[in-house]
Design a protein around this motif. Structure first.
Motif, PDB file in Angstrom:
ATOM      1  N   TYR A 125      11.480   4.025  -4.049  1.00 27.62           N
ATOM      2  CA  TYR A 125      12.069   3.580  -5.309  1.00 27.62           C
ATOM      3  C   TYR A 125      13.583   3.817  -5.309  1.00 27.62           C
ATOM      4  CZ  TYR A 125      12.811   2.997 -10.317  1.00 27.62           C
ATOM      5  OH  TYR A 125      13.280   2.575 -11.537  1.00 27.62           O
ATOM      6  N   VAL A 126      14.020   4.948  -4.758  1.00 30.86           N
ATOM      7  CA  VAL A 126      15.451   5.242  -4.692  1.00 30.86           C
ATOM      8  C   VAL A 126      16.184   4.184  -3.872  1.00 30.86           C
ATOM      9  CG1 VAL A 126      17.173   6.875  -3.826  1.00 30.86           C
ATOM     10  CG2 VAL A 126      15.197   7.722  -5.095  1.00 30.86           C
ATOM     11  N   ILE A 127      15.607   3.747  -2.758  1.00 29.09           N
ATOM     12  CA  ILE A 127      16.253   2.700  -1.955  1.00 29.09           C
ATOM     13  C   ILE A 127      16.414   1.425  -2.776  1.00 29.09           C
ATOM     14  CG2 ILE A 127      16.088   1.250   0.111  1.00 29.09           C
ATOM     15  CD1 ILE A 127      14.505   3.531   1.429  1.00 29.09           C
ATOM     16  N   THR A 128      15.455   1.124  -3.637  1.00 28.32           N
ATOM     17  CA  THR A 128      15.564  -0.093  -4.458  1.00 28.32           C
ATOM     18  C   THR A 128      16.633   0.026  -5.534  1.00 28.32           C
ATOM     19  OG1 THR A 128      13.846   0.530  -6.073  1.00 28.32           O
ATOM     20  CG2 THR A 128      13.130  -0.647  -4.084  1.00 28.32           C
ATOM     21  N   ARG A 129      17.191   1.219  -5.756  1.00 33.02           N
ATOM     22  CA  ARG A 129      18.324   1.333  -6.691  1.00 33.02           C
ATOM     23  C   ARG A 129      19.571   0.716  -6.069  1.00 33.02           C
ATOM     24  NH1 ARG A 129      15.893   0.646 -10.412  1.00 33.02           N
ATOM     25  NH2 ARG A 129      14.482   0.028  -8.763  1.00 33.02           N
ATOM     26  N   TYR A 130      19.573   0.559  -4.770  1.00 31.29           N
ATOM     27  CA  TYR A 130      20.675  -0.114  -4.072  1.00 31.29           C
ATOM     28  C   TYR A 130      20.561  -1.621  -4.259  1.00 31.29           C
ATOM     29  CZ  TYR A 130      24.405   0.566  -0.605  1.00 31.29           C
ATOM     30  OH  TYR A 130      25.617   0.664   0.024  1.00 31.29           O
ATOM     31  N   ASN A 131      19.340  -2.111  -4.189  1.00 35.77           N
ATOM     32  CA  ASN A 131      19.050  -3.523  -4.388  1.00 35.77           C
ATOM     33  C   ASN A 131      17.611  -3.588  -4.881  1.00 35.77           C
ATOM     34  OD1 ASN A 131      18.063  -6.218  -3.929  1.00 35.77           O
ATOM     35  ND2 ASN A 131      19.793  -6.590  -2.572  1.00 35.77           N
ATOM     36  N   TRP A 132      17.420  -4.101  -6.100  1.00 36.46           N
ATOM     37  CA  TRP A 132      16.111  -4.030  -6.746  1.00 36.46           C
ATOM     38  C   TRP A 132      15.150  -5.030  -6.109  1.00 36.46           C
ATOM     39  CZ3 TRP A 132      15.768  -2.602 -12.537  1.00 36.46           C
ATOM     40  CH2 TRP A 132      14.462  -2.234 -12.854  1.00 36.46           C
ATOM     41  N   SER A 133      14.706  -4.711  -4.911  1.00 36.21           N
ATOM     42  CA  SER A 133      13.800  -5.586  -4.176  1.00 36.21           C
ATOM     43  C   SER A 133      13.007  -4.760  -3.183  1.00 36.21           C
ATOM     44  CB  SER A 133      14.603  -6.669  -3.435  1.00 36.21           C
ATOM     45  OG  SER A 133      13.809  -7.285  -2.436  1.00 36.21           O
TER      46      SER A 133
ATOM     47  N   VAL B 210       7.421   1.126  -9.325  1.00 35.89           N
ATOM     48  CA  VAL B 210       7.630   2.442  -9.934  1.00 35.89           C
ATOM     49  C   VAL B 210       6.498   3.381  -9.516  1.00 35.89           C
ATOM     50  CG1 VAL B 210       7.885   3.731 -12.078  1.00 35.89           C
ATOM     51  CG2 VAL B 210       8.780   1.390 -11.901  1.00 35.89           C
ATOM     52  N   PRO B 211       6.793   4.502  -8.853  1.00 39.67           N
ATOM     53  CA  PRO B 211       5.728   5.446  -8.470  1.00 39.67           C
ATOM     54  C   PRO B 211       5.024   5.976  -9.711  1.00 39.67           C
ATOM     55  CG  PRO B 211       7.791   5.940  -7.327  1.00 39.67           C
ATOM     56  CD  PRO B 211       8.125   4.942  -8.392  1.00 39.67           C
ATOM     57  N   THR B 212       3.704   5.814  -9.753  1.00 35.88           N
ATOM     58  CA  THR B 212       2.938   6.097 -10.971  1.00 35.88           C
ATOM     59  C   THR B 212       1.682   6.910 -10.704  1.00 35.88           C
ATOM     60  OG1 THR B 212       3.719   3.978 -11.889  1.00 35.88           O
ATOM     61  CG2 THR B 212       1.804   4.994 -12.954  1.00 35.88           C
ATOM     62  N   PHE B 213       1.094   6.775  -9.527  1.00 37.69           N
ATOM     63  CA  PHE B 213      -0.223   7.337  -9.249  1.00 37.69           C
ATOM     64  C   PHE B 213      -0.140   8.544  -8.319  1.00 37.69           C
ATOM     65  CE2 PHE B 213      -0.590   2.739  -9.862  1.00 37.69           C
ATOM     66  CZ  PHE B 213      -1.480   2.675 -10.925  1.00 37.69           C
ATOM     67  N   SER B 214      -0.916   9.583  -8.637  1.00 37.47           N
ATOM     68  CA  SER B 214      -1.080  10.675  -7.687  1.00 37.47           C
ATOM     69  C   SER B 214      -1.901  10.162  -6.503  1.00 37.47           C
ATOM     70  CB  SER B 214      -1.811  11.844  -8.346  1.00 37.47           C
ATOM     71  OG  SER B 214      -3.148  11.468  -8.646  1.00 37.47           O
ATOM     72  N   ALA B 215      -1.892  10.908  -5.405  1.00 38.38           N
ATOM     73  CA  ALA B 215      -2.682  10.500  -4.245  1.00 38.38           C
ATOM     74  C   ALA B 215      -4.150  10.379  -4.617  1.00 38.38           C
ATOM     75  CB  ALA B 215      -2.486  11.490  -3.101  1.00 38.38           C
ATOM     76  N   ASP B 216      -4.643  11.297  -5.431  1.00 37.41           N
ATOM     77  CA  ASP B 216      -6.051  11.244  -5.847  1.00 37.41           C
ATOM     78  C   ASP B 216      -6.332  10.000  -6.679  1.00 37.41           C
ATOM     79  OD1 ASP B 216      -6.586  13.591  -4.531  1.00 37.41           O
ATOM     80  OD2 ASP B 216      -6.474  14.862  -6.325  1.00 37.41           O
ATOM     81  N   ALA B 217      -5.429   9.683  -7.607  1.00 51.81           N
ATOM     82  CA  ALA B 217      -5.630   8.493  -8.439  1.00 51.81           C
ATOM     83  C   ALA B 217      -5.526   7.222  -7.601  1.00 51.81           C
ATOM     84  CB  ALA B 217      -4.594   8.476  -9.562  1.00 51.81           C
ATOM     85  N   PHE B 218      -4.661   7.247  -6.603  1.00 45.26           N
ATOM     86  CA  PHE B 218      -4.507   6.117  -5.702  1.00 45.26           C
ATOM     87  C   PHE B 218      -5.822   5.852  -4.974  1.00 45.26           C
ATOM     88  CE2 PHE B 218      -1.574   3.890  -2.580  1.00 45.26           C
ATOM     89  CZ  PHE B 218      -0.878   3.174  -3.543  1.00 45.26           C
ATOM     90  N   VAL B 219      -6.408   6.906  -4.440  1.00 45.66           N
ATOM     91  CA  VAL B 219      -7.672   6.788  -3.714  1.00 45.66           C
ATOM     92  C   VAL B 219      -8.794   6.368  -4.655  1.00 45.66           C
ATOM     93  CG1 VAL B 219      -9.412   8.067  -2.420  1.00 45.66           C
ATOM     94  CG2 VAL B 219      -6.978   8.395  -1.907  1.00 45.66           C
ATOM     95  N   ALA B 220      -8.783   6.896  -5.864  1.00 45.59           N
ATOM     96  CA  ALA B 220      -9.814   6.527  -6.837  1.00 45.59           C
ATOM     97  C   ALA B 220      -9.756   5.042  -7.178  1.00 45.59           C
ATOM     98  CB  ALA B 220      -9.655   7.361  -8.110  1.00 45.59           C
ATOM     99  N   GLY B 221      -8.573   4.448  -7.039  1.00 40.79           N
ATOM    100  CA  GLY B 221      -8.428   3.022  -7.307  1.00 40.79           C
ATOM    101  C   GLY B 221      -8.775   2.142  -6.124  1.00 40.79           C
ATOM    102  N   GLY B 222      -9.282   2.770  -5.059  1.00 37.52           N
ATOM    103  CA  GLY B 222      -9.740   2.002  -3.907  1.00 37.52           C
ATOM    104  C   GLY B 222      -8.731   1.882  -2.788  1.00 37.52           C
ATOM    105  N   ALA B 223      -7.602   2.599  -2.862  1.00 42.38           N
ATOM    106  CA  ALA B 223      -6.625   2.599  -1.776  1.00 42.38           C
ATOM    107  C   ALA B 223      -6.967   3.711  -0.799  1.00 42.38           C
ATOM    108  CB  ALA B 223      -5.225   2.796  -2.327  1.00 42.38           C
TER     109      ALA B 223
END
Length: 358
Positions: free
Chosen positions: A330-338, A282-295
């Motif tokens: 995430y939309v693609i996973t609505r076709y198959n949840w994987s 599930v998309p949850t993080f902004s780009a800034d929050a993503f980077v702050a988490g070490g990504a």
């Protein structure tokens, strides 16, 4: 699978159109029936199945005798319930092995042919729904190799088996059985508006149909007559297949012009991997929050205005692979949840596009 007509057409015209097509398709339908996987015990003897038939008839305003006869002619598929069970606990996932099942020379070559044969329709689908050709090509390729393998189970048998005999050992048995009862009801509702035999359509062991392997409720909600010939045909008509897949993704919120994934690496000194993985796909993080988490992101990913998810793809006993997933992933996973399925769709589409450009 049968041709589905636009609900906007008058009932008498629907019947006339279908009946006109029946003689032409009679031999093909007979051949399909002969090739179908055979079921066992008839559901006509099951009180729960007949009670469900009466409930569906009442809810949908259908002829109770027709519903009872249709469900009564369904036969249990003994091997199907076990196919719904998840892999045994502790079985390692392996993205590279999974990928190799779908990204191969045969599928890529077939994808190139499909794209070239339907280039104008794919471009029109993108203009209409915002979904790029490579995603549509990836879906149809992963699902059925562009119509080569659409399933050999009678849809009525598959849906009835999973509606009335879903395996109790499944961790979400009640929820999944309710889902398949809903799909059986949707199938009956749609079939009741046609002049075709509801015992003829073939599909997967889960009841999915046609080149894009739509479930009955998806056909009802998202399938479109994209070539305007007055009918929806997801078995033989690539235009309807292309338009319907694009319609499906738009219905789930596809964002035009947004990449489904971005490359990602990590700064080990700041990495909070478990925090980033906690929301799963599930998309949850902004780009800034993503980077702050070490990504670590680069270029377009750093400027992405939407939310991101850290997608982990395990590689057996080797280190996992990672990507940053957008809303479109995430939309693609609505076709198959994987996430593995979604990445296969993305990468098959990329490989076909690359082959097209060579």
């Amino acid at each position: 699978m049968r041709r589905l007509l636009s609900h906007a057409l008058p009932a008498f015209l629907l019947a006339a159109t279908f009946l006109a097509a029946v003689p032409v398709a009679a031999q093909a339908a007979k051949d399909k029936r002969n090739a179908a996987v055979r079921g066992g015990i008839s559901y006509a003897t099951r009180a729960d199945a007949m009670q469900f038939a009466d409930e569906v008839a009442a809810r949908r305003g259908l002829d109770p005798a027709w519903v009872r006869a249709t469900i009564g002619n369904a036969r249990q598929l003994p091997n199907v319930p076990r196919l719904m069970l998840p892999a045994p606990s502790g079985t390692p996932k392996n993205w590279q092995v999974y990928r190799s099942r779908f990204i191969d020379p045969v599928r890529i070559a077939a994808g190139v042919r499909f794209w070239r044969d339907n280039a104008a329709t794919l471009a029109r689908a993108e203009a209409t729904y915002g979904v790029p050709p490579e995603i549509i090509v990836g879906i149809v390729g992963v699902e059925t190799i562009y119509g080569r393998n659409m399933g050999s189970f009678r849809v009525i048998d598959a849906l009835a088996t999973l509606a009335f005999d879903f395996p109790e050992a499944h961790p979400r048995a009640a929820e999944r059985q309710a889902f398949f009862r809903g799909e059986l009801e949707s199938f009956l509702s749609t079939e009741s508006r046609t002049a075709e035999n509801p015992l003829v359509p073939l599909g997967s062991y889960a009841g999915a149909m046609g080149m894009p392997q739509f479930m009955p409720s998806s056909i009802a909600k998202y399938a479109v007559d994209f070539d305007g010939d007055g009918r929806i045909d997801l078995v033989h008509n690539p235009a309807d297949v292309i338009g319907s897949v694009a319609s499906y993704f738009k219905g789930f919120g596809w964002q035009p012009g947004v990449a489904p994934v971005f490359p990602v690496s990590f700064d080990p000194t700041r990495l909070q991997k478990q925090v980033l993985l906690a929301p799963d796909i599930v998309p949850t993080f902004s780009a800034d929050a993503f980077v702050a988490g070490g990504a670590l992101l680069q270029g377009e990913a750093l400027r992405h205005p939407g939310l991101l998810a850290l997608i982990e793809l395990q590689n057996g006993y080797e280190p996992p692979s990672y990507v940053a997933g957008t809303k479109n992933f995430y939309v693609i996973t609505r076709y198959n949840w994987s996430s593995y399925y979604a990445m296969s769709v993305i990468e098959l589409g990329r490989e076909v596009r690359t082959a097209m450009e060579q």
